[in-house]
Design a protein around this motif. Structure first.
Motif, PDB file in Angstrom:
ATOM      1  N   MET A  85     -65.540  54.532 -28.132  1.00 49.92           N
ATOM      2  CA  MET A  85     -64.114  54.656 -27.478  1.00 49.92           C
ATOM      3  C   MET A  85     -63.714  53.382 -26.632  1.00 49.92           C
ATOM      4  SD  MET A  85     -64.229  58.219 -25.535  1.00 49.92           S
ATOM      5  CE  MET A  85     -66.183  58.620 -25.561  1.00 49.92           C
ATOM      6  N   THR A  98     -54.331  50.383 -13.227  1.00 50.04           N
ATOM      7  CA  THR A  98     -55.629  50.475 -13.695  1.00 50.04           C
ATOM      8  C   THR A  98     -56.091  52.003 -14.063  1.00 50.04           C
ATOM      9  OG1 THR A  98     -56.620  50.021 -11.561  1.00 50.04           O
ATOM     10  CG2 THR A  98     -56.656  48.123 -13.456  1.00 50.04           C
ATOM     11  N   ASP A 108     -58.909  56.611 -21.303  1.00 50.29           N
ATOM     12  CA  ASP A 108     -59.857  57.531 -21.766  1.00 50.29           C
ATOM     13  C   ASP A 108     -59.857  58.691 -20.655  1.00 50.29           C
ATOM     14  OD1 ASP A 108     -60.627  56.653 -24.367  1.00 50.29           O
ATOM     15  OD2 ASP A 108     -62.272  55.310 -23.430  1.00 50.29           O
ATOM     16  N   SER A 109     -59.193  58.388 -19.378  1.00 49.75           N
ATOM     17  CA  SER A 109     -59.090  59.492 -18.645  1.00 49.75           C
ATOM     18  C   SER A 109     -58.163  60.593 -19.003  1.00 49.75           C
ATOM     19  CB  SER A 109     -58.602  58.849 -17.319  1.00 49.75           C
ATOM     20  OG  SER A 109     -59.525  58.206 -16.782  1.00 49.75           O
ATOM     21  N   SER A 110     -58.819  61.871 -18.423  1.00 50.75           N
ATOM     22  CA  SER A 110     -57.988  62.846 -18.619  1.00 50.75           C
ATOM     23  C   SER A 110     -56.702  62.759 -17.863  1.00 50.75           C
ATOM     24  CB  SER A 110     -58.427  64.126 -18.704  1.00 50.75           C
ATOM     25  OG  SER A 110     -58.841  64.453 -17.149  1.00 50.75           O
ATOM     26  N   GLU A 127     -57.872  63.585 -14.189  1.00 53.87           N
ATOM     27  CA  GLU A 127     -58.703  62.270 -13.827  1.00 53.87           C
ATOM     28  C   GLU A 127     -57.831  61.254 -13.118  1.00 53.87           C
ATOM     29  OE1 GLU A 127     -62.756  63.252 -16.552  1.00 53.87           O
ATOM     30  OE2 GLU A 127     -61.228  61.647 -17.241  1.00 53.87           O
ATOM     31  N   ASP A 146     -56.904  62.730  -9.686  1.00 50.39           N
ATOM     32  CA  ASP A 146     -58.225  62.517  -8.999  1.00 50.39           C
ATOM     33  C   ASP A 146     -58.284  60.906  -8.372  1.00 50.39           C
ATOM     34  OD1 ASP A 146     -59.111  65.012  -9.336  1.00 50.39           O
ATOM     35  OD2 ASP A 146     -60.545  64.244 -10.997  1.00 50.39           O
ATOM     36  N   GLN A 147     -57.777  60.175  -9.528  1.00 54.32           N
ATOM     37  CA  GLN A 147     -57.608  58.642  -9.101  1.00 54.32           C
ATOM     38  C   GLN A 147     -56.499  58.358  -8.027  1.00 54.32           C
ATOM     39  OE1 GLN A 147     -57.779  56.418 -12.682  1.00 54.32           O
ATOM     40  NE2 GLN A 147     -57.212  54.484 -11.367  1.00 54.32           N
ATOM     41  N   ARG A 161     -61.610  72.256 -16.478  1.00 60.09           N
ATOM     42  CA  ARG A 161     -61.345  71.083 -17.148  1.00 60.09           C
ATOM     43  C   ARG A 161     -61.665  70.975 -18.570  1.00 60.09           C
ATOM     44  NH1 ARG A 161     -60.517  66.085 -13.299  1.00 60.09           N
ATOM     45  NH2 ARG A 161     -59.639  67.451 -11.247  1.00 60.09           N
ATOM     46  N   GLN A 185     -56.744  68.798 -20.548  1.00 59.83           N
ATOM     47  CA  GLN A 185     -57.186  68.128 -21.917  1.00 59.83           C
ATOM     48  C   GLN A 185     -56.201  66.959 -22.291  1.00 59.83           C
ATOM     49  OE1 GLN A 185     -57.326  72.011 -23.865  1.00 59.83           O
ATOM     50  NE2 GLN A 185     -58.976  71.457 -24.668  1.00 59.83           N
ATOM     51  N   HIS A 236     -54.605  63.297 -22.377  1.00 60.90           N
ATOM     52  CA  HIS A 236     -55.168  62.383 -21.968  1.00 60.90           C
ATOM     53  C   HIS A 236     -54.408  61.226 -21.905  1.00 60.90           C
ATOM     54  CE1 HIS A 236     -59.287  64.191 -22.709  1.00 60.90           C
ATOM     55  NE2 HIS A 236     -59.801  62.992 -22.432  1.00 60.90           N
ATOM     56  N   ARG A 278     -54.190  58.277 -22.970  1.00 62.34           N
ATOM     57  CA  ARG A 278     -53.634  57.468 -24.131  1.00 62.34           C
ATOM     58  C   ARG A 278     -52.484  57.959 -24.523  1.00 62.34           C
ATOM     59  NH1 ARG A 278     -58.125  60.775 -26.252  1.00 62.34           N
ATOM     60  NH2 ARG A 278     -59.612  59.387 -25.410  1.00 62.34           N
ATOM     61  N   HIS A 297     -67.442  58.535 -20.519  1.00 60.17           N
ATOM     62  CA  HIS A 297     -66.678  57.456 -20.845  1.00 60.17           C
ATOM     63  C   HIS A 297     -66.515  56.572 -19.693  1.00 60.17           C
ATOM     64  CE1 HIS A 297     -63.067  59.007 -18.658  1.00 60.17           C
ATOM     65  NE2 HIS A 297     -63.217  60.072 -19.444  1.00 60.17           N
ATOM     66  N   LYS A 307     -65.761  65.237 -15.031  1.00 56.91           N
ATOM     67  CA  LYS A 307     -66.564  66.425 -15.707  1.00 56.91           C
ATOM     68  C   LYS A 307     -67.096  66.110 -17.234  1.00 56.91           C
ATOM     69  CE  LYS A 307     -65.973  70.142 -17.939  1.00 56.91           C
ATOM     70  NZ  LYS A 307     -66.497  71.592 -17.606  1.00 56.91           N
TER      71      LYS A 307
END
Lengths: 294, 254, 670
Positions: free
Chosen positions: B1, B31, B35-37, B40, B43-44, B64, B90, B92, B94, C274, C280
């Protein structure tokens, strides 16, 4: 089960939308077959066929029942549709700031209420253009007459036609130097002998001429509509709207009635698509044909 | 990845609680790993807000992995965002371009009132389920052997496909009418397809539909948006099946 | 050891439960509405218990922190549920399921409990089918089964890759029915923050309404804790984000012993990590091991090249691949139990042969190419094509995979952006399930009278390692078929108690405890987010109390965790207020408990000088690197008693495990 659920339940409302909608689709087919008489046969033959059809439509008792059903369906379809739309609007009091509905559905499927309202307006205008004029207008409708040329005198003569295939010279209804007219038209299309006060026959209201003139073609009875271009454009537009309404409505009705089967879905969808293109296109063709062949 | 990083502009609905008015706020987040969902990324963003001593954004989420149905979010005008057949958790990053502006809103429906920020109350779904989404069998285990009633595989498979609904509410959120018919249809279908569910079929469909209406969901106009946005691909067939069940029930119920 | 009376009934193992049940005290139907029961958690164990108790006529209050009981994390279980039905005629029986489970748990579970579990396993399937759970079926209309790790029979019932979902929705439907009937009152978005004891008995809970922040008192004659496992102590796990130990930990602090905290299951087939913002890990069902072959390159250079993206794994020659599970455990091969498979993966990655290009290089291949060929050929023959071309075989094989595992493959592709039909999946072990939990006796009652613990939250049935498809079985067994009987036995003595008042001083005390704790967090003018500490906790736990443990690491972990706790209390910043929806506050309360638990886990791992199941002490392994159990000294359940704020003061109690019906042996899957 409360009896009122048959009207008030959201699913039952959909059945009514579907049933009335499908019935109106049937009506469209009948109406189209009649309208095609305007252009399928040329000249006097076409005129005769269309006016006879118009008479049949207004006098056959079965058709009368059907037409009342049609009015009722339109009314129910519209009222129910409006009620559903109001409810649906209420279900989302705050909308999205950013929405991309085209990603998941067709615009015409989402705009059934708008399309339907336009169609409703169209129906009102359409009926006032023809149906109302034919039935109730204080301006008497011209009656179907033919012009024959007397082989001896070589002078043309206009004759009214009756349902019993009798002919009355138009001149008989006109006062002249010879004296007062012997005949009189009452109730729009009934021929009476004034002296004896007897009904001699019934004429055909000349809806054909009315229609053809409306869409820009001169006729013996009525002069061409000066704004026929606008009228044609409006009718064609209305048919496009109808097409979009049907594009969603036709197959949607089957879904509402619970007809959804992997084996038949493709067929229903295809038929719905063809129906919603062909029927309105055929309707639209008629004024276009009249307008461009004047 | 192979990771890539992107910067995004976020327009997020902020609302203190059910009784206050909310509005869209703008945030910049740099940044973000592709690859983060999506969550996520949220969350960031929250981490950034906390570090700036601002109140983080409340949003629902739990498993999640796309099965609990707790995450929601109307992203760029679509329920669960631009990807198909996924829940927000789910989705992402990308799927987004560098520098993209992303609108994030809560589900909008009268039946799903906002609790805070992006969190809505979906208990209406629970109440619909309580109205009839069950088989009235007691929990004693004194039932017949599981294989005593064979069920045609096709029916079992269809029942499963209907039962795969995760109750997330994307159908309601994406429906222009806020209709819950796909959710209710799926539940009604699951039981209608199984012999165990047929016994109570009449009352079930009537009661569930009644509850659905009481909750203030809109009516179905068959636009098909729900089916497209459903992360589990629940089919419109289930709505049609409910329509049939309802018709049967309406005609035969005493 | 009077403190640990397991109350295991006398008699032959196959008769214990039947005889015992026949002699349990009952509560008459007219008395049940006078009795209140609280159920915390609505996963399989909680929903099934609440539904059953409501059905029986008790007044039930059920609590979940999610927005609906249907969201509980049981829903995420993929593979299946075991039951000794022997529908496949491969010699299965209650005894075999019992035996496999005891052996799978590395001889660290109670015989009597496990046998009871095996006995009721069949009823669960009957019950679920009656509820309308759409299990997978064969064309004949009968139920289908598949194989899972650690067994040689096909006893796993499933519903595609969503078995947990279907079972939970079944239990949720039963619960919904009771809620609709008014016999269960449901409290969504409520979190239990303490238990209330009056005269030593559990008499209620303090819960926080997560929407309004209100602290509520709820009284009852008995409290059932079904709050799941504590895998989130590792930060990264396959647990849901909200999964936590708080309910279990609070009752521990009030006197319930905590058993075997060091037994953690690391699932071998998860998608590798990753990056640092990852929240999670996602599981790929164990059922994939029925079809996939696990391997890494034999040569380190190849592994390096794969990581660098210079070598396509498909190009590595058959002879250069190490199918290490097939090599080491020929009779079970890729279906070796979870703990063994996970450890084997760690071993090859530690050797530098991991293939994932992340910070740790940790990952192995799960390869479906052989299965594509096999099944493709079979499918071609079944279609009457006896000379299929290679392309036809591959296409048919992929089709077969799609039908069997389509949803899992799609999930994998969505997450990793790689197509598992073309390139092998990359997987690595991740924390998945915790066998340890609150100590309970045969009645599922904790050491607090009136406080019962079911499902993953208790310690009882899986020993040191759980076999695949057994968690769902245990959750439903506890809730549907065990607890309703045993809790009635307890409640039979409560019919004269009358309504419990929430005005009792004990409620005041508990409420004050909770309010003070919340106030400390809200008022704490810290500088770091809760997640900062949670991640730190996770790293300590994963590195030192993870798949391989040793004395040094464990001692370090204990010290580091004590430091972390102090730092957390001092530096954590919780934004917002206490009287609103405040996810950060919820998290802070949970992480505080997880840190303390982590310390106890390390202490438990340190005292257990043996390797067994999921607990692998590097000092205790045989020449081939397999676990070395010490049955002479460690055939016991460790049950920890809380003794004040310092976790180091916890006292260890030992419940001896007696094996009367199974011959204890080395656990061999070779």
């Amino acid at each position: 089960m409360s009896k009122s659920a048959i009207l008030s339940s959201s699913i039952a409302k959909k059945y009514w939308m579907a049933l009335t909608g499908l019935f109106l689709c049937l009506f469209l087919v009948g109406h189209l077959l009649g309208n095609l008489q305007l252009i399928l046969k040329a000249g006097e033959e076409g005129k005769r066929a269309f006016n006879e059809y118009a008479y049949f439509m207004t006098h056959n008792p079965l058709i009368k029942v059907m037409s009342y059903l049609t009015y009722l369906s339109i009314l129910f379809h519209a009222v129910d549709g409006i009620l559903l739309t109001i409810q649906n609007k209420k279900a989302r009091p705050i909308g999205y700031a950013h929405n991309s509905p085209n990603a998941n559905s067709k615009f015409f499927a989402r705009q059934m209420a708008v399309l339907g309202s336009i169609i409703l307006i169209f129906i009102v205008i359409h009926m006032s253009n023809f149906w109302w004029k034919m039935k109730y207008s204080s301006d008497p409708m011209p009656l179907h007459s033919i012009t024959v040329v007397d082989p001896q005198s070589k002078t043309p003569q206009s004759l009214y036609i009756t349902h019993s295939d009798n002919y009355f010279p138009v001149s008989a209804f006109e006062n002249s130097q010879m004296g007062e007219a012997q005949m009189e038209i009452r109730n729009g299309n009934e021929f009476f002998n004034k002296q004896v006060d007897v009904k001699m026959g019934e004429g055909y209201k000349d809806l054909y001429s009315l229609t053809v003139a409306f869409f820009g073609k001169d006729t013996d009875a009525i002069k061409a509509n000066e704004q026929a271009g606008l009228a044609v454009a409006f009718y064609v537009l209305a048919m496009i709207v109808l097409s979009l309404h049907l594009m969603h409505g036709f197959s949607s009705a089957f879904q509402s009635l619970g007809v959804n089967h992997r084996r038949y879905n493709a067929g229903i969808k295809l038929f719905g698509k063809l129906f919603s293109i062909i029927i309105p296109a055929a309707f639209a063709m008629i004024p276009l044909y009249i307008f461009f062949t004047k | 990845m192979a990771s890539k990083y992107i910067n995004v502009n976020l327009k997020v609905w902020r609302q203190k609680n059910a009784n206050t008015k909310g509005k869209m706020e703008t945030y910049k987040l740099d940044t973000v790993s592709t690859d983060s969902s999506f969550l996520e990324m949220m969350d960031q963003l929250n981490e950034q807000l906390i570090n700036e001593r601002q109140e983080p954004i409340a949003f629902d989420h739990d498993c999640r992995e796309g099965i609990c149905g707790m995450c929601s979010l109307y992203i760029n005008g679509r329920a669960h965002g631009p990807d198909n057949a996924v829940t927000t958790c789910q989705l992402h990053m990308r799927k987004f371009d560098d520098g993209a502006t992303i609108y994030i809103e809560p589900w909008r429906s009268k039946a799903f009132p906002v609790i805070k920020d992006l969190v809505v109350d979906r208990s209406a779904f629970d109440r619909i389920q309580q109205a009839g989404g069950f088989v009235s069998v007691n929990t004693s285990g004194n039932t017949i052997d599981a294989n005593a009633t064979p069920i045609p595989k096709a029916d079992a498979d269809k029942a499963f496909e209907a039962a795969a609904c995760i109750g997330c509410g994307a159908c309601v959120a994406s429906c222009k009418n806020s209709s819950a018919m796909l959710f209710v249809g799926a539940k009604v279908s699951q039981y209608a397809l199984l012999p165990q569910g047929k016994v109570e079929a009449t009352n079930r469909v009537l009661n569930m539909v009644r509850q659905m209406e009481e909750e203030g969901f809109g009516n179905c106009t068959n636009t098909g948006a729900c089916e497209v946005e459903c992360p589990k691909g629940i089919s419109l067939e289930n709505i049609a099946r409910m329509n049939r069940e309802f018709m049967k029930a309406m005609i035969t119920a005493e | 050891m009077s403190k640990l009376d397991s109350k295991i009934p006398e008699g032959h193992i196959s008769q214990k439960w039947t005889d015992y049940k026949d002699h349990l005290k009952l509560v008459a139907p007219n008395n049940r509405p006078k009795i209140d029961i609280i159920v915390v958690g609505t996963g399989l164990a909680g929903s099934s218990a609440a539904a059953s108790l409501g059905e029986m006529g008790y007044n039930v209050k059920a609590f979940c922190f999610q927005d609906s009981p249907r969201r509980a994390h049981s829903i995420a279980a993929q593979g299946g549920i075991n039951a000794a039905k022997n529908y496949q005629n491969d010699g299965d029986s209650i005894f075999r399921l019992f035996y496999d489970t005891i052996k799978g748990g590395d001889y660290r579970a109670r015989e009597a409990n496990v046998h009871r579990l095996a006995e009721v396993s069949g009823n669960i399937i009957d019950q679920c089918v009656a509820q309308g759970v759409p299990f997978a079926r064969e064309y004949g209309g009968l139920l289908d089964n598949r194989s899972f790790g650690g067994t040689q029979v096909q006893r796993t019932f499933y519903a595609a890759g969503q078995t947990g979902q279907q079972l939970l929705l079944g239990a949720y439907s039963a619960l919904s029915r009771q809620i609709g009937l008014g016999r269960v009152k449901m409290y969504n978005r409520h979190e239990m923050l303490d238990i209330v004891k009056i005269d030593g008995k559990a008499r209620g809970i303090i819960a926080r309404n997560l929407v309004t922040g209100e602290i509520e008192r709820h009284a009852a004659h008995a409290v059932v804790i079904a709050s799941g496992g504590y895998g989130n102590v590792y930060f990264l796990s396959t647990n849901a984000m909200g999964s936590n130990v708080t309910a279990a930990w609070k009752i521990h602090k009030q006197g319930a012993f905590f058993a075997n905290p060091c037994y953690v299951q690391i699932h071998p087939t998860c998608i590798p990590v990753h990056g640092t913002n990852q929240a999670k890990l996602t599981l790929m069902s164990e059922s994939l091991r029925n079809s996939g072959r696990i391997w890494v390159p034999k040569k380190k250079e190849d592994a390096e090249a794969v990581r660098a993206g210079k070598l396509n794994p498909a190009e590595i020659a058959e002879d250069d691949r190490d199918y290490y599970l097939e090599r080491k455990y020929p009779s079970f091969g890729n279906l070796a139990p979870r703990d063994i498979s996970s450890r084997a993966a760690k071993e090859v990655c530690d050797e530098g042969r991991g293939i994932e290009s992340n910070d740790t290089n940790e990952g192995v291949f799960l390869d479906f190419s052989s299965e594509i060929q096999n099944k493709g050929k079979q499918a071609a023959y079944a279609k009457g094509n006896h000379n299929p071309t290679p392309e036809e075989i591959t296409a048919l094989g992929k089709q077969w995979l799609k039908e069997k595992y389509g949803n899992l493959f799609t999930m994998y592709q969505k997450i990793t952006d790689e197509n598992p039909y073309e390139t092998p999946m990359k997987i690595y072990p991740a924390v998945h399930y915790t066998m340890g939990g609150v100590w309970v006796d045969y009645n599922l009652q904790s050491s607090i009278p009136g406080c019962f613990v079911t499902g993953e939250a208790n310690f009882s049935d899986h020993g040191a390692n759980r076999l695949g498809a057994s968690a769902l079985m245990q959750g439903l067994a506890d809730g549907y078929f065990v607890l309703p009987y045993t809790i009635s036995n307890y409640l039979a003595d409560e019919i004269r108690t009358g309504k419990i008042s929430t005005d009792a001083p004990e409620f005041n005390e508990a409420e004050t405890r909770v309010k003070e704790l919340i106030a400390t967090f809200i008022g704490n003018n810290g500088v770091k987010s809760v997640d900062y500490f949670h991640k730190k906790l996770g790293l300590i736990m994963w590195n030192k109390v993870g798949m391989g443990r040793n004395e040094k690491g464990l001692n370090e972990a204990i010290a580091e965790l004590a430091e972390l706790k102090a730092e957390f209390n001092k530096d954590v910043y919780v934004p917002g207020s206490a009287d609103e929806l405040n996810p950060q506050l919820e998290k802070a309360l949970r992480v505080a408990d997880l840190i303390e638990l982590g310390q106890l886990m390390a202490m438990d791992a340190l005292q257990r000088n043996e390797s067994c199941g999921g607990h692998f002490r590097e000092e205790y392994q045989d020449a081939e690197g397999e676990t070395l159990r010490d049955d002479k000294n460690f055939s016991f359940v460790s049950a920890w008693e809380h003794k004040g704020e310092n976790i180091n003061d916890e006292v260890l109690h030992k419940e001896e495990l007696k094996y009367e019906f199974i011959k204890i042996a080395a656990r061999n899957y070779k």
